[in-house]
Motif scaffolding. Structure first.
Motif, PDB file in Angstrom:
ATOM      1  N   UNK A 130      22.471  33.758  25.189  1.00  0.00           N
ATOM      2  CA  UNK A 130      21.603  32.772  25.831  1.00  0.00           C
ATOM      3  C   UNK A 130      21.742  32.764  27.349  1.00  0.00           C
ATOM      4  N   UNK A 131      22.633  33.631  27.893  1.00  0.00           N
ATOM      5  CA  UNK A 131      22.773  33.740  29.342  1.00  0.00           C
ATOM      6  C   UNK A 131      23.902  32.936  29.940  1.00  0.00           C
ATOM      7  N   UNK A 132      24.812  32.426  29.132  1.00  0.00           N
ATOM      8  CA  UNK A 132      25.951  31.658  29.639  1.00  0.00           C
ATOM      9  C   UNK A 132      27.139  32.580  29.867  1.00  0.00           C
ATOM     10  N   UNK A 133      27.754  32.505  31.057  1.00  0.00           N
ATOM     11  CA  UNK A 133      28.962  33.287  31.342  1.00  0.00           C
ATOM     12  C   UNK A 133      30.139  32.640  30.625  1.00  0.00           C
ATOM     13  N   UNK A 134      30.760  33.370  29.725  1.00  0.00           N
ATOM     14  CA  UNK A 134      31.842  32.826  28.905  1.00  0.00           C
ATOM     15  C   UNK A 134      33.198  32.984  29.570  1.00  0.00           C
ATOM     16  N   UNK A 135      33.422  34.130  30.227  1.00  0.00           N
ATOM     17  CA  UNK A 135      34.657  34.317  30.992  1.00  0.00           C
ATOM     18  C   UNK A 135      34.483  35.463  31.982  1.00  0.00           C
ATOM     19  N   UNK A 136      35.345  35.456  33.005  1.00  0.00           N
ATOM     20  CA  UNK A 136      35.374  36.539  33.985  1.00  0.00           C
ATOM     21  C   UNK A 136      36.827  36.940  34.221  1.00  0.00           C
ATOM     22  N   UNK A 137      37.070  38.232  34.389  1.00  0.00           N
ATOM     23  CA  UNK A 137      38.417  38.748  34.626  1.00  0.00           C
ATOM     24  C   UNK A 137      38.375  39.808  35.711  1.00  0.00           C
ATOM     25  N   UNK A 138      39.231  39.663  36.708  1.00  0.00           N
ATOM     26  CA  UNK A 138      39.352  40.633  37.789  1.00  0.00           C
ATOM     27  C   UNK A 138      40.458  41.611  37.421  1.00  0.00           C
ATOM     28  N   UNK A 139      40.133  42.910  37.340  1.00  0.00           N
ATOM     29  CA  UNK A 139      41.150  43.892  36.932  1.00  0.00           C
ATOM     30  C   UNK A 139      41.561  44.813  38.075  1.00  0.00           C
ATOM     31  N   UNK A 140      41.358  44.370  39.330  1.00  0.00           N
ATOM     32  CA  UNK A 140      41.788  45.167  40.480  1.00  0.00           C
ATOM     33  C   UNK A 140      43.314  45.146  40.562  1.00  0.00           C
ATOM     34  N   UNK A 141      43.962  46.319  40.627  1.00  0.00           N
ATOM     35  CA  UNK A 141      45.413  46.337  40.823  1.00  0.00           C
ATOM     36  C   UNK A 141      45.771  45.647  42.137  1.00  0.00           C
ATOM     37  N   UNK A 142      46.818  44.856  42.138  1.00  0.00           N
ATOM     38  CA  UNK A 142      47.186  44.040  43.298  1.00  0.00           C
ATOM     39  C   UNK A 142      47.475  44.873  44.531  1.00  0.00           C
ATOM     40  N   UNK A 143      47.991  46.087  44.374  1.00  0.00           N
ATOM     41  CA  UNK A 143      48.426  46.891  45.511  1.00  0.00           C
ATOM     42  C   UNK A 143      47.334  47.796  46.056  1.00  0.00           C
ATOM     43  N   UNK A 144      46.162  47.807  45.452  1.00  0.00           N
ATOM     44  CA  UNK A 144      45.110  48.730  45.860  1.00  0.00           C
ATOM     45  C   UNK A 144      44.044  48.051  46.704  1.00  0.00           C
ATOM     46  N   UNK A 145      43.328  48.886  47.495  1.00  0.00           N
ATOM     47  CA  UNK A 145      42.215  48.406  48.294  1.00  0.00           C
ATOM     48  C   UNK A 145      40.933  48.456  47.499  1.00  0.00           C
ATOM     49  N   UNK A 146      39.873  48.968  48.127  1.00  0.00           N
ATOM     50  CA  UNK A 146      38.583  49.000  47.441  1.00  0.00           C
ATOM     51  C   UNK A 146      38.394  50.310  46.677  1.00  0.00           C
TER      52      UNK A 146
END
Length: 438
Positions: A130-146
């Motif tokens: 229905x278009x509802x965002x259920x969850x979001x997770x950031x998986x960028x390693x802490x020590x890395x840049x872009x």
């Protein structure tokens, strides 16, 4: 003295006569040979005599999942059900869109009643139908840049996410909670495949990985021929009952036994399109698609080929590249070619049945052309062959003759191939929005 002058005058007379003959000959009309003009570079023009040929499409099915690459036969819905005139019903932001140094490369996947997306900054989102965002997770390693690029696969309640940071992550699909993380030795911008307790992935250094789904430990690895022409977003390995088939940037294919990694056979999508600079990129961009005992594969430089899955022998080759995996249906293959055309091929012979041009440039001015239009797909759904593009349009074509049936607006333009689940089409835009059409 008199004789010398006479001889000189005779030479001048002869020279003048020769010049007169030459000038007279120049006035003769040019002889134009009859017949069709062919380009001196074989296979360069790609001219096709379009045919309208009947096709028996599979029955439309209202599928409940799109968990992995459609190249894997076990996970492919041959003809998802969809309205013949789909309308946008909702849109939702899933994070950052395309930027100069960061791009969205992950096609959405659908499993257990949720759509999963990956933005250009490696943020994973789960969205309800229905278009509802259920969850979001950031998986960028802490020590890395872009970084940029990535892919996803869903299997039995777990979402497997690869990223350009060189990390493969397993997330609990219900909550987004991390289960395990495995560091790769290179970028992991390609799409993973999952089956039989293993996750398969082709990394940016042309290494094929098999990782245990339970704990992320490495089961085995294989090495492909190194190549500097890898396109961002490696194709998903395809798995059969006993094999895992990897495609590498060199154009090579390697089939291994799924459990132990022992090589069964190797093959190559060889050849290039003469006269085109992009033909120097030999990467497999049209990832393997399995249909029975055949694997259909295309590269970025004017070649698509069919291989025997059992031994890797080549069945046929056509002089048309593929910018994404082909879509098989009714004895035909549909693909977006390296020349920016939508094609229908005969799956048995590789013959081009019809070819229709797709838009080439976002803006065209006298003496100056803008950014090239990117096309994603195709997907067969609702009786149409669908191509989503970054020019703000989604185009629906008749599979029998290639006629354009209609266009549907995609705000900001598409940046991934569409997927179709539960009579609804989902596609991610360049602005990082997930759009639903029904």
């Amino acid at each position: 003295m008199t004789a010398a002058i006479s001889t000189s005058r005779a030479g001048i007379a002869l020279l003048g006569g020769a010049l007169l003959l030459t000038l007279t000959a120049c006035k003769d009309p040019e002889v134009i040979l009859q017949g069709q003009r062919e380009d001196i570079r074989e296979g360069n023009t790609g001219r096709v005599e379009n045919q309208s040929r009947a096709i028996s499409l599979p029955q439309q099915t209202s599928n409940a999942a799109w968990p992995q690459s459609h190249g894997i036969e076990a996970y492919r819905t041959a003809h998802p059900a969809l309205s013949a005139i789909p309308q946008r019903i909702w849109s939702v932001s899933i994070g950052n869109g395309d930027e100069r140094r960061q791009r969205i490369t992950a096609t959405p996947v659908f499993g257990d009643g949720r759509i999963y997306t990956l933005d250009s900054d490696v943020q994973v989102s789960a969205v309800s139908p229905s278009g509802q965002v259920l969850w979001k997770t950031d998986i960028i390693p802490a020590s890395d840049g872009s970084s940029t690029g990535g892919g996803m696969a869903y299997h039995e309640g777990v979402l497997y996410v690869s990223s350009g940071y060189g990390v493969l992550t397993a997330l609990e699909a219900k909550s987004g909670k991390q289960i395990w993380r495995q560091k790769l030795e290179a970028t992991g911008s390609g799409q993973p495949s999952v089956g039989g307790g293993l996750v398969y992935l082709a990394a940016g250094d042309d290494t094929g990985w098999a990782v245990n789904t339970k704990d992320g430990r490495i089961a085995w690895q294989i090495s492909g021929t190194p190549s500097a022409s890898n396109v961002l977003g490696a194709p998903a390995p395809v798995i059969t009952s006993d094999l895992a088939i990897f495609a590498f940037g060199s154009g090579d294919l390697t089939a291994t036994f799924r459990t132990g990694g022992l090589r069964r056979w190797s093959a190559s999508v060889a050849g290039k399109r003469v006269g085109h600079s992009t033909a120097r990129i030999g990467d497999v961009t049209g990832g393997p698609v399995i249909v029975g005992k055949r694997a259909y594969v295309g590269n970025h430089s004017g070649r698509t080929a069919a291989f025997n899955v059992d031994d890797g022998s080549r069945i046929w080759t056509t002089r048309e590249g593929a910018l994404g995996p082909v879509w098989p249906a009714g004895g035909s293959l549909f693909q977006v070619s390296d020349l920016g055309r939508l094609l229908r091929l005969d799956a048995n012979s590789g013959e081009v049945i019809w070819a229709v041009p797709l838009p080439g440039y976002l803006k065209t001015k006298p003496g100056k052309r803008g950014e090239i239009v990117a096309h994603y797909g195709p997907v067969l759904a609702g009786g149409n062959v669908i191509v989503a593009s970054n020019d703000g349009q989604m185009r629906l074509y008749n599979p029998e003759n290639g006629n354009l049936q209609r266009t549907v607006e995609v705000p900001a333009g598409a940046t991934t191939a569409p997927i179709v689940v539960g009579k609804t089409l989902y596609v991610v835009s360049t602005k990082g929005e997930l759009h639903a059409f029904r």
